[in-house]
Design an enzyme around this catalytic site. Structure first.
Site, PDB file in Angstrom:
ATOM      1  N   ASP A   1      -1.534 -17.936  -0.431  1.00  0.00           N
ATOM      2  CA  ASP A   1      -2.776 -18.819  -1.288  1.00  0.00           C
ATOM      3  C   ASP A   1      -3.261 -20.016  -0.525  1.00  0.00           C
ATOM      4  OD1 ASP A   1      -0.092 -19.808  -1.468  1.00  0.00           O
ATOM      5  OD2 ASP A   1      -0.346 -20.233  -3.815  1.00  0.00           O
TER       6      ASP A   1
ATOM      7  N   ASP B   1     -11.270  -9.856   4.665  1.00  0.00           N
ATOM      8  CA  ASP B   1     -12.661  -9.878   3.918  1.00  0.00           C
ATOM      9  C   ASP B   1     -13.138 -11.373   3.863  1.00  0.00           C
ATOM     10  OD1 ASP B   1     -12.936  -7.123   4.027  1.00  0.00           O
ATOM     11  OD2 ASP B   1     -13.596  -7.279   1.920  1.00  0.00           O
TER      12      ASP B   1
ATOM     13  N   TYR C   1       0.773  -1.367   0.059  1.00  0.00           N
ATOM     14  CA  TYR C   1      -0.053   0.280  -0.244  1.00  0.00           C
ATOM     15  C   TYR C   1       1.062   1.494   0.065  1.00  0.00           C
ATOM     16  CZ  TYR C   1      -4.610  -2.216   1.212  1.00  0.00           C
ATOM     17  OH  TYR C   1      -5.778  -2.815   0.860  1.00  0.00           O
TER      18      TYR C   1
ATOM     19  N   LYS D   1       4.453 -14.982   1.718  1.00  0.00           N
ATOM     20  CA  LYS D   1       4.769 -15.355   0.096  1.00  0.00           C
ATOM     21  C   LYS D   1       5.919 -15.741  -0.316  1.00  0.00           C
ATOM     22  CE  LYS D   1       2.701 -16.560  -4.174  1.00  0.00           C
ATOM     23  NZ  LYS D   1       2.203 -17.926  -4.319  1.00  0.00           N
TER      24      LYS D   1
ATOM     25  N   ASP E   1      -5.617  -7.268   4.097  1.00  0.00           N
ATOM     26  CA  ASP E   1      -6.905  -6.721   3.403  1.00  0.00           C
ATOM     27  C   ASP E   1      -7.664  -7.833   2.955  1.00  0.00           C
ATOM     28  OD1 ASP E   1      -8.649  -4.738   2.568  1.00  0.00           O
ATOM     29  OD2 ASP E   1      -7.787  -4.910   0.595  1.00  0.00           O
TER      30      ASP E   1
HETATM   31  C1  IPM Z   1     -10.063  -1.985   4.551  1.00  0.00           C
HETATM   32  C2  IPM Z   1     -10.296  -1.261   3.389  1.00  0.00           C
HETATM   33  C3  IPM Z   1      -9.203  -0.145   2.694  1.00  0.00           C
HETATM   34  C4  IPM Z   1      -7.840  -1.197   2.704  1.00  0.00           C
HETATM   35  C5  IPM Z   1      -9.419   0.970   1.659  1.00  0.00           C
HETATM   36  C6  IPM Z   1     -10.755   1.505   1.958  1.00  0.00           C
HETATM   37  C7  IPM Z   1      -8.350   1.532   1.545  1.00  0.00           C
HETATM   38  O1  IPM Z   1     -10.553  -1.975   2.222  1.00  0.00           O
HETATM   39  O2  IPM Z   1      -9.604  -1.078   5.573  1.00  0.00           O
HETATM   40  O3  IPM Z   1     -10.029  -3.090   4.827  1.00  0.00           O
HETATM   41  O4  IPM Z   1      -7.634  -1.859   1.794  1.00  0.00           O
HETATM   42  O5  IPM Z   1      -6.924  -1.043   3.602  1.00  0.00           O
HETATM   43 MN    MN Z   2     -10.590  -4.228   3.093  1.00  0.00          MN
END
Ligand code: IPM
Ligand code: MN
Ligand code: NAD
Length: 363
Positions: A228, A256, A146, A196, A252
């Site tokens: 992975d 999710d 990032y 990785k 990230d």
């Molecule tokens: C998160 C979000 C952020 C990230 C975005 C909005 C920049 O997806 O907090 O997980 O990728 O860190």
């Molecule tokens: Mn996110």
């Protein structure tokens, strides 16, 4: 009586509606007479850009700097509306990432938690979940892909290209690994190191540093897993994980996926901790598809309040009571629409009603 100053960055999309629930909850905790909260709302995100021309106005930064803790809602717009804002000024790039960097909140705790009594919410088979899901994902939050050097250009043949670099220093890696080891010591003594190293040099360095310090944590068993494979095992055998640590972008994505195995991103609170400041936010986004409808699940936001009470203010009992109150609601068969089970007659509840009921339990 102690007064805690809290900056409130409601943000965009469902941010303001779930922040309203957080405010009700804080008022309920305050009503017990143990602490006072001074709430300091501030502009943040696309709404701030449209109002004052910056996703992270200086005034907001000043408010965050003067706060004891920061509570953030969600930021961002849908794809079409995002395109109305110049790339460099969009709320993710010009708001959230600079906020993280400014506060140096390098340790992002993303619990992936589903007690056995709620396993019906998960898309995984009950026999895979067993006694429930209880994983702490620790994501490095201010380095990695990032924050590395970025370039867009056109080469001599006229081809457009992009370069993103994944950069880490020894200092950055060591401090997040130490947080992960310490967390593993407080939990089950097992740490999954996600990387990785078969491709990325940054992972090779990461693992070298882990080797350098691991003997200081001899009561923690380290398991190495490629990222992975970890994605697969989160679905096939989540029970093997307790604490997982990883680079920013990997965290990230896998966090999710954590929301996915629970059944909704609406069940994903988080804490972002730095050496001097911490801020708390749902792991999910601004859910533009359901914004303004009073249907968003406020669990991630209220869980973030609970994490703030515990991590920043040492109020572990109240924090646990918040999680218990939310679990009790679900056990009763009450849900927001994101957790509706097909073919089951769940009692649907609005964002506001959910917030009212949790606040009532804490009054
Ligand atoms: C998160 C979000 C952020 C990230 C975005 C909005 C920049 O997806 O907090 O997980 O990728 O860190
Ligand atoms: Mn996110
Ligand atoms: P999202 O997390 O906003 O939504 C993904 C899906 O999950 C949607 O269907 C949404 O309705 C659902 N969802 C998310 N949270 C929910 C909740 N609390 N209750 C019920 N359903 C919920 O991801 P996206 O659609 O990819 O991104 C939308 C915007 O959010 C983008 O602009 C993105 O950059 C931004 N974003 C911000 C943050 C943040 O503020 N930390 C995090 C992730 C994404």
């Amino acid at each position: 009586m102690t007064t805690h100053k809290i900056a409130l960055l409601a943000g965009d999309g469902i941010g303001p509606e779930i922040m309203t629930q957080a405010e009700k909850l804080l008022a309920a905790v305050e009503s017990r007479g143990k602490v006072k909260f001074e709430l300091m709302p501030a502009l943040f995100g696309a709404s701030a850009w449209f109002e004052v021309g910056h996703s992270l106005p200086q005034e907001t930064l000043d408010i965050c700097d003067s706060a004891d803790a920061i509570l953030k809602g969600t930021i961002g717009l849908n794809h079409e509306d995002t395109e109305k804002i110049p790339v460099e000024e969009r709320p993710e790039r010009a708001g959230l990432l600079p906020l993280r960097k400014h506060l140096d909140t390098y340790a992002n705790f993303r619990p992936v938690y589903l007690p056995a009594g709620l396993k019906h919410f998960s898309p995984l088979k009950p026999e895979i979940i067993g006694d429930g899901i209880d994983i702490m994902i620790i994501r490095e939050l201010v380095g990695g892909l990032y924050f590395g050097d970025k370039q867009l250009g056109t080469d001599e043949t006229g081809q457009r290209y992009a370069i993103e670099t994944l950069e880490y220093t020894e200092f950055q890696i060591e401090r997040i690994l130490r947080v992960a080891f310490e967390t593993a010591q407080k939990r089950k003594g097992v740490l999954h190191n996600i990387h990785k190293s078969n491709v990325l040099k940054s992972s090779v360095l990461w693992n070298e540093i882990l080797n350098d310090i691991k003997d200081e944590y001899s009561n923690v068993k380290v398991e190495h897993m490629l990222v992975d494979a970890a994605a697969t095992y989160l679905c096939l055998n989540p029970g093997q994980f307790d604490v997982m640590v990883m680079e920013n972008m990997m965290g990230d994505i896998l966090s999710d996926q954590g929301g996915g195995i629970l059944g909704s991103l609406g069940l994903m609170p988080s804490a972002c901790i730095g050496p001097n400041k911490a801020y708390y936010e749902p792991s999910h986004g601004s859910a533009p598809d359901i914004a303004g409808q009073n249907v968003a699940n406020p669990y991630s936001m209220l869980g973030s309040v609970a994490m703030m009470l515990e991590y920043s203010f040492g109020m572990k009992t109240e924090s646990q009571e918040i999680f218990d109150a939310m679990e009790a609601l679900f056990v009763e068969g009450v849900t927001t629409p994101d957790l509706k089970q097909p073919g089951v007659d769940n009692k649907m509840i609005s964002t506001d009603e959910f917030g009212d009921r949790v606040a009532a339990a804490l009054s």
